[in-house]
Enzyme design. Sequence first.
Site, PDB file in Angstrom:
ATOM      1  N   ILE A   1      -1.492   8.189   2.138  1.00  0.00           N
ATOM      2  CA  ILE A   1      -1.114   9.466   2.746  1.00  0.00           C
ATOM      3  C   ILE A   1      -1.818   9.564   4.097  1.00  0.00           C
ATOM      4  O   ILE A   1      -3.050   9.575   4.162  1.00  0.00           O
ATOM      5  CB  ILE A   1      -1.484  10.645   1.841  1.00  0.00           C
ATOM      6  N   TYR A   2      -1.030   9.608   5.154  1.00  0.00           N
ATOM      7  CA  TYR A   2      -1.550   9.641   6.512  1.00  0.00           C
ATOM      8  C   TYR A   2      -0.854  10.757   7.283  1.00  0.00           C
ATOM      9  O   TYR A   2       0.327  11.014   7.077  1.00  0.00           O
ATOM     10  CB  TYR A   2      -1.305   8.297   7.224  1.00  0.00           C
TER      11      TYR A   2
ATOM     12  N   GLU B   1      -7.985  19.156  10.294  1.00  0.00           N
ATOM     13  CA  GLU B   1      -8.204  18.122   9.285  1.00  0.00           C
ATOM     14  C   GLU B   1      -8.947  18.634   8.050  1.00  0.00           C
ATOM     15  O   GLU B   1      -9.406  19.772   8.002  1.00  0.00           O
ATOM     16  CB  GLU B   1      -8.976  16.942   9.902  1.00  0.00           C
TER      17      GLU B   1
ATOM     18  N   GLU C   1      -1.119   1.211  -6.054  1.00  0.00           N
ATOM     19  CA  GLU C   1      -1.043   2.643  -6.329  1.00  0.00           C
ATOM     20  C   GLU C   1       0.034   2.951  -7.364  1.00  0.00           C
ATOM     21  O   GLU C   1      -0.115   3.887  -8.158  1.00  0.00           O
ATOM     22  CB  GLU C   1      -0.769   3.413  -5.039  1.00  0.00           C
TER      23      GLU C   1
ATOM     24  N   ASN D   1       0.819  -1.211   0.000  1.00  0.00           N
ATOM     25  CA  ASN D   1       0.000   0.000   0.000  1.00  0.00           C
ATOM     26  C   ASN D   1       0.851   1.257   0.000  1.00  0.00           C
ATOM     27  O   ASN D   1       1.884   1.328   0.661  1.00  0.00           O
ATOM     28  CB  ASN D   1      -0.907   0.013   1.234  1.00  0.00           C
TER      29      ASN D   1
END
Length: 473
Positions: free
Chosen positions: A163-164, A273, A224, A160
Site C-alpha cells: 500500500i503506497y 501522512e 502477501e 509484492n
Amino acid sequence: MAYQDFREFLAALEKEGQLLTVNEEVKPEPDLGASARAASNLGDKSPALLFNNIYGYHNARIAMNVIGSWPNHAMMLGMPKDTPVKEQFFEFAKRYDQFPMPVKREETAPFHENEITEDINLFDILPLFRINQGDGGYYLDKACVISRDLEDPDNFGKQNVGIYRMQVKGKDRLGIQPVPQHDIAIHLRQAEERGINLPVTIALGCEPVITTAASTPLLYDQSEYEMAGAIQGEPYRIVKSKLSDLDVPWGAEVVLEGEIIAGEREYEGPFGEFTGHYSGGRSMPIIKIKRVYHRNNPIFEHLYLGMPWTECDYMIGINTCVPLYQQLKEAYPNEIVAVNAMYTHGLIAIVSTKTRYGGFAKAVGMRALTTPHGLGYCKMVIVVDEDVDPFNLPQVMWALSTKMHPKHDAVIIPDLSVLPLDPGSNPSGITHKMILDATTPVAPETRGHYSQPLDSPLTTKEWEQKLMDLMNK
C-alpha cells in the site's frame, strides 16, 4: 470466517451495528475527511462509514474507516467484535504460524463487469477528493499495488502487494512514492537498470484481509496473498491481470493496470501522512494507466490519515506487532512474551520478555532494531519484564518509572536508518535510535534495591467477574 469481497465485509459490519450508512448529500471536501476524523475521535469502537450521495458525482459510493476500530478489526479476523486487543494479537500470531496458505486461482472476477481500454480519465471514473486541506492533490491511499521481482519472476513470494500513496497527476497518470524500505523500490530499480518500464496493477476496494496483509512487514520473499489466506483460514482468491503476469485480488471493486515509466519523475506531494505531519513534496516516479476495470456501481474506499489514532493505526497495528514478535521468538524462543508495536507503525516498540542474565534485555532491544521492520522503523525499543503487559500503557509507564536507571538503562545508537517520512530524522532517513531497559536487574547486575513486588489479593479474579456480572444485570 473468510469474506469473499469488500461488500460482504461491509454487510457483516452492518449486521453487527458497526457500519453507519449516510444517505444525505455530503460535499467531497471537507465533509468526507472531516467525517472520518470525527469517527476516529469517537474512540476505539467507532463504526465504518458508507456515503451514498456525494455532491458532484453520479451514483458514487465511498467507504471510510472500514477497519478503524478494534471491533471492526476483530471482525476482519472473524472474531467477536468485543474481542480484547491482546487476544486479537495472540490469535493473529497463531494464524501467522499457518503461513504460507496456498492461493486459489480464478479465471474471472466481478471487476471484469466493466472494462475501459481507451480515453481513460480517472477524474471521471473515481470520486476524488483531498483528505486533508494541505494535501497537494487527490490521492489514492488505500489501494493494493502489485509488482513483481524481474530477476526471479517465477518466484511467487517475490511478487509484492503493498500500500503506497499515489497522487493523481493527470487523467491517466499517477505519482507513486516507493520508499527504499519497501519491496516495490527493489522492483523499480531492477526495471530502471534494464531501461524498461515496471508493470503494476492497482486494486481498490479490497476486502480488509488483503489490505492487512499488504501493510504487514513481511520478508521480501513472503507472499502477501499466502499471508492473507493464513489470516482468514482458507486460500485467498486471485485472478491474473490481462496486460501482465501479475495476480490481482479477486474481490476488488476497481482495478487499474499500467506501468511505472522508467526514468521519469515528477513533483509529488505534500501529503498528510501517518506520522501526523505533512510530508513535503519530492520528485517521484510516474505510473501510466493503460486499462481500468470496475464492478457495477463500485464502492471506492479511502483511508483517513492524521494525528493518531485513525484507521491507519488499526490497520497497521497488530500486523506490525506480530512479525516483530515472531522474529524475536526465532532468536529467543523461550523468553519473548509479547510485542506491542502499534504506535505509528512501530516507530516505537514495547517488548515483554523473560531475562536470562544481566544485560539480556538490552540484547533483545538490539535484535528488535535489526529485524527487517526495525531497520526502517523502530526508533525506540522499550523492554519490560514478563509480568508487564506491553498493551497496558499504565503498566509500561510503571516499569519505566520504577525500573529504568537513566545512566545505565538508556542505550543510544547514532546514525541508523529510518524511513524518510519520519519527520524527526536528520538528514531525512537517518536517526539516532534508543533502547530503554525497564526490566528488573538480574545477576550479575546488582544495582537498585528491588524487594518483592506487590501482588493482588487472592480472590481478585473472582471479584472481577462478580462485579462485571452485577454491572451487566
